[in-house]
Scaffold this motif. Structure first.
Motif, PDB file in Angstrom:
ATOM      1  N   ALA A   6      85.895 107.497  25.831  1.00  0.00           N
ATOM      2  CA  ALA A   6      85.241 108.522  26.638  1.00  0.00           C
ATOM      3  C   ALA A   6      85.079 109.789  25.800  1.00  0.00           C
ATOM      4  CB  ALA A   6      86.057 108.796  27.901  1.00  0.00           C
ATOM      5  N   ALA A   7      84.611 110.855  26.423  1.00  0.00           N
ATOM      6  CA  ALA A   7      84.260 112.094  25.716  1.00  0.00           C
ATOM      7  C   ALA A   7      85.404 112.653  24.879  1.00  0.00           C
ATOM      8  CB  ALA A   7      83.775 113.142  26.710  1.00  0.00           C
ATOM      9  N   ALA A   8      86.633 112.493  25.317  1.00  0.00           N
ATOM     10  CA  ALA A   8      87.766 113.062  24.578  1.00  0.00           C
ATOM     11  C   ALA A   8      87.909 112.448  23.185  1.00  0.00           C
ATOM     12  CB  ALA A   8      89.059 112.886  25.364  1.00  0.00           C
ATOM     13  N   CYS A   9      87.305 111.290  22.953  1.00  0.00           N
ATOM     14  CA  CYS A   9      87.377 110.632  21.652  1.00  0.00           C
ATOM     15  C   CYS A   9      86.477 111.304  20.612  1.00  0.00           C
ATOM     16  CB  CYS A   9      86.989 109.156  21.787  1.00  0.00           C
ATOM     17  SG  CYS A   9      87.138 108.202  20.272  1.00  0.00           S
ATOM     18  N   VAL A  10      85.427 111.968  21.060  1.00  0.00           N
ATOM     19  CA  VAL A  10      84.477 112.584  20.132  1.00  0.00           C
ATOM     20  C   VAL A  10      85.190 113.632  19.277  1.00  0.00           C
ATOM     21  CG1 VAL A  10      82.336 113.921  19.930  1.00  0.00           C
ATOM     22  CG2 VAL A  10      82.539 112.133  21.680  1.00  0.00           C
ATOM     23  N   ASP A  11      85.034 113.508  17.982  1.00  0.00           N
ATOM     24  CA  ASP A  11      85.584 114.411  16.968  1.00  0.00           C
ATOM     25  C   ASP A  11      87.108 114.327  16.806  1.00  0.00           C
ATOM     26  OD1 ASP A  11      83.062 115.355  16.209  1.00  0.00           O
ATOM     27  OD2 ASP A  11      83.085 116.889  17.770  1.00  0.00           O
ATOM     28  N   VAL A  12      87.746 113.275  17.325  1.00  0.00           N
ATOM     29  CA  VAL A  12      89.192 113.131  17.152  1.00  0.00           C
ATOM     30  C   VAL A  12      89.493 112.170  16.012  1.00  0.00           C
ATOM     31  CG1 VAL A  12      91.343 112.383  18.204  1.00  0.00           C
ATOM     32  CG2 VAL A  12      89.738 113.742  19.519  1.00  0.00           C
ATOM     33  N   LEU A  13      89.054 110.935  16.108  1.00  0.00           N
ATOM     34  CA  LEU A  13      89.243 109.905  15.085  1.00  0.00           C
ATOM     35  C   LEU A  13      90.674 109.824  14.556  1.00  0.00           C
ATOM     36  CD1 LEU A  13      85.881 110.261  13.145  1.00  0.00           C
ATOM     37  CD2 LEU A  13      86.500 108.569  14.867  1.00  0.00           C
ATOM     38  N   ASP A  14      91.630 109.838  15.465  1.00  0.00           N
ATOM     39  CA  ASP A  14      93.045 109.746  15.122  1.00  0.00           C
ATOM     40  C   ASP A  14      93.406 108.382  14.533  1.00  0.00           C
ATOM     41  OD1 ASP A  14      95.988 110.666  15.593  1.00  0.00           O
ATOM     42  OD2 ASP A  14      95.830 108.702  16.551  1.00  0.00           O
ATOM     43  N   ILE A  55      90.708 106.381  26.265  1.00  0.00           N
ATOM     44  CA  ILE A  55      90.324 104.988  26.454  1.00  0.00           C
ATOM     45  C   ILE A  55      90.592 104.583  27.901  1.00  0.00           C
ATOM     46  CG2 ILE A  55      90.698 102.605  25.725  1.00  0.00           C
ATOM     47  CD1 ILE A  55      91.646 103.751  23.012  1.00  0.00           C
ATOM     48  N   TYR A  56      89.545 104.024  28.507  1.00  0.00           N
ATOM     49  CA  TYR A  56      89.612 103.600  29.902  1.00  0.00           C
ATOM     50  C   TYR A  56      88.982 102.229  30.030  1.00  0.00           C
ATOM     51  CZ  TYR A  56      90.180 108.596  30.846  1.00  0.00           C
ATOM     52  OH  TYR A  56      90.620 109.888  30.864  1.00  0.00           O
ATOM     53  N   TYR A  57      89.383 101.493  31.057  1.00  0.00           N
ATOM     54  CA  TYR A  57      88.609 100.323  31.429  1.00  0.00           C
ATOM     55  C   TYR A  57      87.337 100.857  32.066  1.00  0.00           C
ATOM     56  CZ  TYR A  57      92.495  97.315  30.318  1.00  0.00           C
ATOM     57  OH  TYR A  57      93.480  96.663  29.647  1.00  0.00           O
ATOM     58  N   GLU A  58      86.241 100.151  31.883  1.00  0.00           N
ATOM     59  CA  GLU A  58      84.942 100.637  32.363  1.00  0.00           C
ATOM     60  C   GLU A  58      84.973 101.046  33.831  1.00  0.00           C
ATOM     61  OE1 GLU A  58      82.259  97.486  31.387  1.00  0.00           O
ATOM     62  OE2 GLU A  58      81.933  98.244  29.371  1.00  0.00           O
ATOM     63  N   ASP A  59      85.685 100.290  34.658  1.00  0.00           N
ATOM     64  CA  ASP A  59      85.745 100.608  36.086  1.00  0.00           C
ATOM     65  C   ASP A  59      86.564 101.860  36.383  1.00  0.00           C
ATOM     66  OD1 ASP A  59      84.234  98.348  36.490  1.00  0.00           O
ATOM     67  OD2 ASP A  59      85.891  97.125  37.238  1.00  0.00           O
ATOM     68  N   ASP A  60      87.336 102.329  35.409  1.00  0.00           N
ATOM     69  CA  ASP A  60      88.207 103.488  35.602  1.00  0.00           C
ATOM     70  C   ASP A  60      87.729 104.740  34.876  1.00  0.00           C
ATOM     71  OD1 ASP A  60      89.936 101.891  37.101  1.00  0.00           O
ATOM     72  OD2 ASP A  60      91.112 101.329  35.335  1.00  0.00           O
ATOM     73  N   LEU A  61      86.543 104.687  34.272  1.00  0.00           N
ATOM     74  CA  LEU A  61      86.038 105.865  33.560  1.00  0.00           C
ATOM     75  C   LEU A  61      85.939 107.051  34.517  1.00  0.00           C
ATOM     76  CD1 LEU A  61      83.272 104.259  31.362  1.00  0.00           C
ATOM     77  CD2 LEU A  61      85.089 105.735  30.504  1.00  0.00           C
ATOM     78  N   PRO A  62      86.367 108.225  34.086  1.00  0.00           N
ATOM     79  CA  PRO A  62      86.248 109.416  34.938  1.00  0.00           C
ATOM     80  C   PRO A  62      84.785 109.720  35.251  1.00  0.00           C
ATOM     81  CG  PRO A  62      87.663 109.853  33.050  1.00  0.00           C
ATOM     82  CD  PRO A  62      87.013 108.523  32.813  1.00  0.00           C
ATOM     83  N   PRO A  63      84.533 110.445  36.318  1.00  0.00           N
ATOM     84  CA  PRO A  63      83.157 110.825  36.656  1.00  0.00           C
ATOM     85  C   PRO A  63      82.483 111.511  35.470  1.00  0.00           C
ATOM     86  CG  PRO A  63      84.652 111.431  38.423  1.00  0.00           C
ATOM     87  CD  PRO A  63      85.505 110.967  37.279  1.00  0.00           C
ATOM     88  N   GLY A  64      81.238 111.140  35.237  1.00  0.00           N
ATOM     89  CA  GLY A  64      80.458 111.725  34.154  1.00  0.00           C
ATOM     90  C   GLY A  64      80.694 111.099  32.793  1.00  0.00           C
TER      91      GLY A  64
END
Length: 111
Positions: A6-14, A55-64
């Motif tokens: 999800a969005a929180a992954c952008v620019d992290v690459l841990d 990381i989420y299961y597709e059915d659990d992705l937060p809104p947006g």
């Protein structure tokens, strides 16, 4: 029900998620890691390893955040910038290495 970044992954690459993936299905773009939806076995190993809980299961992705599941599919099923053919299911991220490109949505995602 596949895992998706999800969005929180952008620019992290841990990369902690990559170390936990038993089938090597998390690929590195430029700004984000992508989970190969056809190779992911939904083991959940990557989810607790993610330091930003992206990381989420597709059915659990937060809104947006549903667009990120779509981008994971696009990353593998549509040609990436500089490529003629889609990446497809290459059978492991380590054999491909860092790809250094993203889908246009992730490339243009605000910092």
């Amino acid at each position: 029900m596949k895992a998706s970044p999800a969005a929180a992954c952008v620019d992290v690459l841990d990369r902690a998620c990559i170390d936990e993936c038993p089938i090597d299905c998390i690929f590195i773009g430029d700004r984000m890691a992508y989970i190969q939806p056809d190779e992911c076995i939904d083991c959940g190993g990557c989810e607790p390893a993610c330091p930003v809980e992206a990381i989420y299961y597709e059915d659990d992705l937060p809104p947006g955040q549903a667009q990120f599941a779509i981008e994971a599919v696009r990353f593998f099923h549509e040609p990436l910038p500089g490529r003629v053919e889609p990446l497809g299911p290459p059978g492991g991220a380590h054999s491909v290495g860092v790809l250094g490109v993203d889908t246009s949505y992730v490339r243009d995602f605000p910092v």
